[in-house]
Scaffold this motif. Structure first.
Motif, PDB file in Angstrom:
ATOM      1  N   ASP B 247       0.874  -1.170   0.000  1.00 30.79           N
ATOM      2  CA  ASP B 247       0.000   0.000   0.000  1.00 30.79           C
ATOM      3  C   ASP B 247       0.914   1.223   0.000  1.00 30.79           C
ATOM      4  O   ASP B 247       1.573   1.511   0.993  1.00 30.79           O
ATOM      5  CB  ASP B 247      -0.877  -0.040   1.250  1.00 30.79           C
ATOM      6  CG  ASP B 247      -1.721   1.216   1.398  1.00 30.79           C
ATOM      7  OD1 ASP B 247      -1.535   2.166   0.615  1.00 30.79           O
ATOM      8  OD2 ASP B 247      -2.571   1.236   2.310  1.00 30.79           O
ATOM      9  N   GLY B 248       0.952   1.900  -1.108  1.00 34.26           N
ATOM     10  CA  GLY B 248       1.890   3.005  -1.256  1.00 34.26           C
ATOM     11  C   GLY B 248       1.557   4.223  -0.431  1.00 34.26           C
ATOM     12  O   GLY B 248       2.357   5.156  -0.354  1.00 34.26           O
ATOM     13  N   ASN B 249       0.366   4.230   0.182  1.00 32.24           N
ATOM     14  CA  ASN B 249       0.024   5.341   1.067  1.00 32.24           C
ATOM     15  C   ASN B 249       0.427   5.068   2.510  1.00 32.24           C
ATOM     16  O   ASN B 249       0.240   5.899   3.380  1.00 32.24           O
ATOM     17  CB  ASN B 249      -1.484   5.619   1.011  1.00 32.24           C
ATOM     18  CG  ASN B 249      -1.889   6.156  -0.347  1.00 32.24           C
ATOM     19  OD1 ASN B 249      -1.133   6.908  -0.960  1.00 32.24           O
ATOM     20  ND2 ASN B 249      -3.055   5.746  -0.823  1.00 32.24           N
ATOM     21  N   ASP B 250       0.956   3.875   2.710  1.00 30.59           N
ATOM     22  CA  ASP B 250       1.319   3.436   4.055  1.00 30.59           C
ATOM     23  C   ASP B 250       2.842   3.526   4.190  1.00 30.59           C
ATOM     24  O   ASP B 250       3.583   2.700   3.664  1.00 30.59           O
ATOM     25  CB  ASP B 250       0.822   1.996   4.241  1.00 30.59           C
ATOM     26  CG  ASP B 250       1.124   1.452   5.632  1.00 30.59           C
ATOM     27  OD1 ASP B 250       2.065   1.956   6.284  1.00 30.59           O
ATOM     28  OD2 ASP B 250       0.421   0.518   6.048  1.00 30.59           O
ATOM     29  N   LEU B 251       3.277   4.530   4.908  1.00 26.12           N
ATOM     30  CA  LEU B 251       4.703   4.803   5.035  1.00 26.12           C
ATOM     31  C   LEU B 251       5.453   3.596   5.594  1.00 26.12           C
ATOM     32  O   LEU B 251       6.556   3.270   5.141  1.00 26.12           O
ATOM     33  CB  LEU B 251       4.893   6.022   5.950  1.00 26.12           C
ATOM     34  CG  LEU B 251       6.144   6.866   5.781  1.00 26.12           C
ATOM     35  CD1 LEU B 251       6.278   7.402   4.376  1.00 26.12           C
ATOM     36  CD2 LEU B 251       6.115   8.010   6.787  1.00 26.12           C
ATOM     37  N   ASP B 252       4.861   2.925   6.583  1.00 24.80           N
ATOM     38  CA  ASP B 252       5.510   1.761   7.184  1.00 24.80           C
ATOM     39  C   ASP B 252       5.667   0.628   6.185  1.00 24.80           C
ATOM     40  O   ASP B 252       6.721  -0.008   6.112  1.00 24.80           O
ATOM     41  CB  ASP B 252       4.683   1.241   8.373  1.00 24.80           C
ATOM     42  CG  ASP B 252       4.820   2.119   9.596  1.00 24.80           C
ATOM     43  OD1 ASP B 252       5.833   2.855   9.682  1.00 24.80           O
ATOM     44  OD2 ASP B 252       3.917   2.076  10.446  1.00 24.80           O
ATOM     45  N   ALA B 253       4.615   0.387   5.421  1.00 25.07           N
ATOM     46  CA  ALA B 253       4.652  -0.727   4.468  1.00 25.07           C
ATOM     47  C   ALA B 253       5.709  -0.478   3.398  1.00 25.07           C
ATOM     48  O   ALA B 253       6.474  -1.376   3.032  1.00 25.07           O
ATOM     49  CB  ALA B 253       3.276  -0.919   3.825  1.00 25.07           C
ATOM     50  N   VAL B 254       5.752   0.763   2.908  1.00 23.52           N
ATOM     51  CA  VAL B 254       6.717   1.093   1.861  1.00 23.52           C
ATOM     52  C   VAL B 254       8.134   0.986   2.410  1.00 23.52           C
ATOM     53  O   VAL B 254       9.011   0.334   1.827  1.00 23.52           O
ATOM     54  CB  VAL B 254       6.468   2.522   1.319  1.00 23.52           C
ATOM     55  CG1 VAL B 254       7.577   2.933   0.358  1.00 23.52           C
ATOM     56  CG2 VAL B 254       5.117   2.597   0.626  1.00 23.52           C
TER      57      VAL B 254
END
Lengths: 325, 385
Positions: B247-254
């Motif tokens: 999810d590119g809006n999720d800083l942690d995931a990126v």
């Protein structure tokens, strides 16, 4: 000095460049254990290892694109494109990227890649193993385009190319890979770019040729000498940068110009030479400039001997030029 | 079959620390249901750096706002907005080290900021002034900064991908413990160089990260018309390496995905493809009118998960931000942009003869002659620079 064929001189140049500089790496199709389809890289993988003589997947844009990345990082990649005819998948990388990196980065990212590739007809290669498409690349600002015609020049120009600071397209005349033999200086022999080679002095006409067109041009000059026509033969060998001074000076001396290349006539490199002479040697000309070229057709398989300029066609053009004025 | 076939999806894991995004169907009607990778939360964005990340995102958003208006006023010639992609860019760039090499496309303004490029240096390029590191050679947004290992962008799509792989091959040869990261969009996955680059990277197991910002649109073409693949990330499996969807809006995931990819690359485990699913809020560029092909309602829906607002809410929830300070930070960002614009606009334009430089290390005879001829035309008043 060692007697070598043209392809042996290329091989020797690569060997010496790799020995002298660990940043020199080769990449291309079938260049490793197989030594290249023309054997230009014979023995190099065994000598320097397969991490410096890199067999690549079958993708020209991959070869040139990764070579660009290597060069940006600081290596000196020498890419082989198996035949010039197969370079077009890499055209975007060469024209849009390689040739423009230094420029578009404001000088921050020089991009020194050497692309070696066999070009030209006369080996029964048909449409896709015979082309001579140097003009596309000479038309691209930021690329140097080099075409040796002797073993000594093949090594000397290749070593200059590998130590240059800019991208170089190095076109090897495969038709004379083995038919031309000559003395090649040992060691760090470099031939500068932008300096034409005077093959034969003459006073009645100047003939400009390069690569595999040099031997038939010399044959034509010898035939005409027997007829009392003195022909000057100049091997351009460096299309970009071009030795304009040598071209102009020769015509100022002889007053007649013939340009020979095997590429199609329209927008071929002969058009550039003709225009240059029209601009800068017009008042020295005693006769119209003549071009002896391939035809504006795809390269024909069965009739390549008709398509390709040969000594008779070149001699005929020179003779007509000398007689016309 | 294609959206639900478990075998197709097996090779690509989906990382998201957020819920299933309700608007993902707007991006792709064929999108699979995300699965949360167990490793996703292992390396979250460093909490101490969250305020800084937020401020970088604000600065990028404020730059977008201002530059769109500068372009309309004719003060800059062109602009490529990045709104909607801030978390993907900041999260990925923050996961890299200064020694790593970035091969951007032309939308990576926030990446340049994270790499330490001063905003004013970017504005210098947008104005093509005499301080522009690229000397006014390219359209706005096609900048490059050697000091930050941010390679100069070009307009052709995907060409930087093979180059990033080549630089990684060179780093392998030199035994340098670095990675190269290529940024590109969903459209680039159809390009020749995407295939060639992915293929070479797999064959040589290069330390390369393929970071695809799938923003749903390649100018007017929606993602599901670009390829029949349910995800872009699963393409990696055909090249023999790992592909993940985040999810590119999720800083942690990126951040977590890039950190993990980087660690694997450095350890010699080869490349990773990361598909960061985002949404392009604005036009492709100032030359594009998305109303011709995209209902505004889709954008409004996507904006419900605006990455800037998501991070804001998170900081507020953590007690690190309140409305007053947020307003202050916005104000400071706009002031910083205004200051950079003022500075860049005040610098003299590029020298009129400078376009003849840098074709080669040393000008050829022909180029020198062309320069001489142009200088004569200027002296004669024929050409008025």
């Amino acid at each position: 000095m060692t007697e070598r064929t043209l392809v042996q001189a290329v091989n020797r140049g690569l060997f010496e460049a790799m020995q002298a500089d660990p940043d020199v790496v080769l990449l291309g199709e079938d260049i490793g254990v197989n030594g290249g389809v023309f054997r230009a890289t014979e023995g190099l993988a065994q000598q320097f290892g397969t991490d410096r003589v890199v067999d690549t997947p079958l993708s020209e844009t991959g070869i040139v694109g990764t070579a660009i990345g290597m060069a940006l990082y600081g290596l000196k990649p020498v890419a082989e494109i198996q035949f010039l005819d197969f370079i077009y998948p890499a055209f975007d990388q060469i024209v849009s990227e390689l040739a423009k990196f230094r420029y578009r980065s404001g000088g921050q990212y020089p991009c020194h890649v050497v692309i070696r590739t066999p070009y030209g007809g006369g080996i029964k290669g048909g449409l896709y193993h015979s082309q001579s498409s140097e003009a596309y690349f000479a038309h691209t600002p930021g690329l140097k385009v080099i075409v040796p015609s002797t073993p000594a020049d093949a090594k000397g120009l290749l070593l200059t190319a590998i130590q240059d600071e800019d991208p170089v397209l190095f076109l090897e005349p495969k038709r004379i890979y083995r038919s031309v033999t000559g003395e090649v200086p040992d060691g760090d022999h470099r031939v500068p770019f932008g300096v034409a080679r005077l093959v034969r002095e003459g006073t009645d006409a100047s003939v400009f040729a390069y690569g595999a067109m040099i031997p038939p041009t010399v044959d034509a000059a010898e035939t005409l000498a027997g007829e009392g026509i003195s022909v000057e033969v100049i091997d351009l060998r460096s299309l970009v940068p071009l030795d304009e001074a040598a071209v102009v000076a020769s015509v100022e001396k002889t007053g007649r110009a013939v340009v020979v290349h095997e590429a199609p006539r329209t927008c071929g490199f002969g058009a550039e030479i003709s225009a240059l002479l029209a601009e800068r040697a017009f008042y020295s000309l005693k006769a119209p400039i003549a071009r002896v070229t391939g035809f504006d057709t795809p390269f024909p398989y069965a009739l390549e001997n008709v398509y390709l300029p040969d000594a008779a066609r070149i001699a005929h053009a020179i003779r007509s030029t000398v007689r016309s004025g | 079959m294609r959206a639900t076939d478990p075998e197709l999806l097996q090779t690509s894991s989906v990382i998201s620390s957020a819920r299933v995004r309700p608007e993902r169907d707007l991006v792709s009607t064929a999108a699979p249901s995300p699965r949360t990778s167990p490793g996703a939360a292992a390396d979250p964005f460093p909490p101490a750096r969250l305020p800084e990340a937020y401020r970088t995102m604000l600065l990028a958003r404020a730059t977008d706002e201002r530059c769109l208006s500068l372009q309309r006023q004719g003060r800059i010639g062109f602009y490529v907005p990045l709104s909607g992609q801030e978390a993907a860019q900041v999260g990925s760039a923050a996961a890299l080290e200064p020694v790593d090499w970035v091969f951007p496309a032309y939308r990576e303004l926030a990446v340049a900021l994270v790499r330490g490029v001063p905003l004013v240096a970017i504005l210098d390029q947008l104005f093509a002034n005499s301080r522009d590191r690229t000397k006014g050679r390219q359209m706005p947004n096609h900048f490059g900064f050697r000091d930050q290992n941010f390679v100069v962008a070009s307009s052709p799509i995907g060409t930087q991908i093979t180059q990033a792989v080549g630089a990684a091959m060179a780093a392998q040869r030199r035994k340098d413990p670095i990675v190269t990261l290529a940024y590109f969009g969903d459209g680039a996955t159809s390009s020749n160089d995407f295939h060639a680059g992915m293929n070479f990277a797999g064959v040589y197991r290069t330390p390369t990260i393929f970071f695809c910002q799938n923003n749903g649109w390649a100018i007017s073409l929606p993602r599901d018309r670009q390829t029949m693949s349910p995800t872009l990330a699963e393409k990696a499996s055909a090249y023999g390496f790992r592909g993940v969807v985040v999810d590119g809006n999720d800083l942690d995931a990126v951040y977590g995905a890039v950190r993990e990819a980087r660690a694997r690359a450095i350890a010699g485990d080869g490349p990773t493809f990361i598909e960061a699913q985002v949404y392009r809020f604005g036009a492709h560029s100032t030359s594009d009118d998305p109303k011709r092909y995209r209902p505004e309602a889709l954008v409004e829906a996507a904006k419900r998960r605006d990455p800037v607002r998501l991070l804001r809410d998170r900081l507020v929830a953590a007690g690190l931000l309140d409305d007053a300070r947020d307003a202050q930070w916005w104000e400071a960002s706009r002031a910083e942009v205004a200051k950079a614009v003022e500075s860049a606009e005040g610098v003299a334009p590029v020298d009129p003869m400078s376009f003849l430089d840098d074709v080669f290390a040393t000008p050829t005879y022909r180029l020198q002659a062309e320069r001489d001829a142009l200088e004569q035309l200027v002296r004669d008043g024929v050409v008025k620079p």
